[in-house]
Scaffold this motif. Sequence first.
Motif, short mmCIF file in Angstrom:
data_model
loop_
_atom_site.label_atom_id
_atom_site.label_comp_id
_atom_site.label_asym_id
_atom_site.label_seq_id
_atom_site.Cartn_x
_atom_site.Cartn_y
_atom_site.Cartn_z
N GLN A 4 -13.58 -40.01 46.87
CA GLN A 4 -13.68 -38.92 47.83
C GLN A 4 -15.09 -38.80 48.39
O GLN A 4 -16.06 -39.00 47.69
CB GLN A 4 -13.28 -37.62 47.16
CG GLN A 4 -11.83 -37.66 46.75
CD GLN A 4 -11.37 -36.36 46.17
OE1 GLN A 4 -11.48 -35.34 46.84
NE2 GLN A 4 -10.87 -36.38 44.96
N ILE B 220 -15.65 -31.52 41.93
CA ILE B 220 -14.70 -30.41 41.86
C ILE B 220 -13.34 -30.91 41.39
O ILE B 220 -12.72 -30.34 40.48
CB ILE B 220 -14.57 -29.71 43.23
CG1 ILE B 220 -15.90 -29.07 43.62
CG2 ILE B 220 -13.46 -28.66 43.20
CD1 ILE B 220 -15.96 -28.63 45.07
N SER B 221 -12.88 -32.01 42.02
CA SER B 221 -11.55 -32.51 41.63
C SER B 221 -11.58 -33.16 40.25
O SER B 221 -10.59 -33.06 39.50
CB SER B 221 -10.99 -33.45 42.70
OG SER B 221 -11.91 -34.44 43.03
N LYS C 234 -21.32 -27.60 41.89
CA LYS C 234 -19.96 -27.27 42.29
C LYS C 234 -18.98 -27.59 41.16
O LYS C 234 -18.05 -26.83 40.87
CB LYS C 234 -19.57 -28.01 43.57
CG LYS C 234 -20.36 -27.58 44.80
CD LYS C 234 -19.82 -28.23 46.06
CE LYS C 234 -20.33 -27.57 47.31
NZ LYS C 234 -21.69 -28.02 47.70
N ALA C 235 -19.19 -28.76 40.53
CA ALA C 235 -18.33 -29.16 39.43
C ALA C 235 -18.54 -28.23 38.24
O ALA C 235 -17.58 -27.82 37.57
CB ALA C 235 -18.62 -30.60 39.02
N HIS D 224 -16.50 -35.99 49.66
CA HIS D 224 -17.14 -34.74 49.20
C HIS D 224 -16.30 -34.09 48.11
O HIS D 224 -15.09 -34.27 48.06
CB HIS D 224 -17.27 -33.75 50.36
CG HIS D 224 -18.15 -34.24 51.45
ND1 HIS D 224 -19.51 -34.30 51.32
CD2 HIS D 224 -17.85 -34.69 52.68
CE1 HIS D 224 -20.01 -34.78 52.45
NE2 HIS D 224 -19.03 -35.03 53.28
N GLY D 225 -16.98 -33.32 47.27
CA GLY D 225 -16.27 -32.53 46.27
C GLY D 225 -15.62 -33.35 45.17
O GLY D 225 -14.68 -32.89 44.54
N ALA D 226 -16.16 -34.55 44.92
CA ALA D 226 -15.59 -35.40 43.86
C ALA D 226 -15.67 -34.70 42.51
O ALA D 226 -14.75 -34.78 41.70
CB ALA D 226 -16.33 -36.73 43.80
N SER E 167 -15.67 -21.88 34.79
CA SER E 167 -14.62 -20.90 34.99
C SER E 167 -13.37 -21.27 34.19
O SER E 167 -12.52 -20.42 33.93
CB SER E 167 -14.29 -20.75 36.47
OG SER E 167 -13.31 -21.65 36.86
N ALA E 168 -13.27 -22.55 33.78
CA ALA E 168 -12.14 -22.97 32.93
C ALA E 168 -12.52 -22.84 31.46
O ALA E 168 -11.76 -23.25 30.58
CB ALA E 168 -11.75 -24.40 33.24
N ARG F 156 -19.33 -25.17 38.20
CA ARG F 156 -18.67 -23.89 38.43
C ARG F 156 -17.20 -23.95 38.01
O ARG F 156 -16.68 -23.02 37.39
CB ARG F 156 -18.78 -23.55 39.92
CG ARG F 156 -18.38 -22.15 40.29
CD ARG F 156 -18.56 -21.94 41.79
NE ARG F 156 -17.80 -20.80 42.25
CZ ARG F 156 -17.30 -20.66 43.49
NH1 ARG F 156 -17.49 -21.61 44.37
NH2 ARG F 156 -16.63 -19.58 43.82
N VAL F 157 -16.56 -25.07 38.32
CA VAL F 157 -15.14 -25.22 37.94
C VAL F 157 -15.02 -25.29 36.43
O VAL F 157 -14.17 -24.62 35.82
CB VAL F 157 -14.52 -26.49 38.57
CG1 VAL F 157 -13.08 -26.65 38.14
CG2 VAL F 157 -14.62 -26.45 40.08
N LYS G 207 -11.39 -30.26 37.80
CA LYS G 207 -10.03 -29.70 37.78
C LYS G 207 -9.13 -30.59 36.93
O LYS G 207 -8.32 -30.11 36.13
CB LYS G 207 -9.52 -29.59 39.23
CG LYS G 207 -8.05 -29.26 39.38
CD LYS G 207 -7.76 -27.80 39.14
CE LYS G 207 -6.31 -27.51 39.51
NZ LYS G 207 -5.75 -26.39 38.76
#
Lengths: 109, 293
Positions: free
Chosen positions: A43, A49-50, A71-72, A45-47, A78-79, A74-75, A53
Amino acid sequence: MKIAVSARGDTLDPQFGRAQHFIVYDDADKTYSNIDNRQNCEQAHGAGISAAKMIADNGVTHVITGSCGPKALRVLQSAGIDVIYMSIQLVKEALSHFLNEQGSSSPSQ
Amino acid sequence: MNIAIASGKGGTGKTTVATNLAIAAGKKVTLMDCDVENPNCHIFLSPVIRERVKISIPVPKVDMERCSGCGECGVFCQFNAIVYTDRQILFYPDLCHGCGGCSLICPEHAISEIDREIGVVEKGTVGDIQFIRGILNVGEALVTPLVRAVRKEIRNSDITIIDSPPGTSCPVIESIRNTDYVILVTEPTLFGINDLALAVKLVRELNIPFGVVNNQVVKDNSIINDFCFKENIPILLEIPDDRNIAEAYSRGVIAGRNDPKMLHRFRRMLSEIVNGTYLKSSDFFEPLISLRE
């Protein structure tokens, strides 16, 4: 505990989001599994983040890696996943080091 | 007729060409500055701005009372801008492209859209010239929707000159697509030729007729001439490496205002483009117009 280590073969991958794969150790039954991360690497962008997840969806409780983008992170946070930063080269050694610190027994292999 | 001024390499002279063409065009001309991250046409024209419109993209707002945690929004999003984890929706505004997909796909209809401002479009006049430009907010990463908003402001003009950003990225594509002709500005250097080749690829992909303006030409310009000859690309104009032109630019003055010969050459180039001479070009080699004569 279910610990995912960002990996490149049997060495620790210094990055989280674009790591080649994750080696996951389940402390409960002392087993290993592998999670491929190639689809996230591809990806633009946002690799991270996914990837985060995906790690969360696999029931992981702890992540060991070299570094992790905001960004990662943060995920993961929060988990409810703990992130441990290491520069130890081998995945095996990183896991042992972590488990010793935790007061758990080292993995058999 | 819409004419876009583009380049591969930055700093080759797009704004020089765009502003000189705008004053050469006479009446019923629009100058559109689509380089929204770094607009500079206004420096040379001092337009009177009469209208300022804020431009936004729609971003998701999730009603957590309705959210069932299915995570479909995150699965749909191509940009990883939204993700559900552990009873929370995480949203990343700087990754969101405002496609509206998540709000459509949510089975609980929990997602509504709110506006996120990315920049402004300004409209005004300078004498006979209609002037339009976009200014992206500082720190904003999402450029293309603002370029799209500027392009939408096409007026009822005979000629619209579109000053594009440099390079070959999405904002450039949005600036030059659906135009009638593209002028690629280059310079006779290694960087110039390298990036010109990339720009040529792009314009051919978009299937728009195009020609080259070679700026800051020196004694030996074979680096550009050989390429254009081989690729069957007309060289519309050569601008010399002239200190007077550089000085005028550095003072925010359009060189053609003080140099009638230069203005005449730009007028000729414009009329050749408008009359479609270059559309049939096949055996041009010698630069059609050189300012060195």
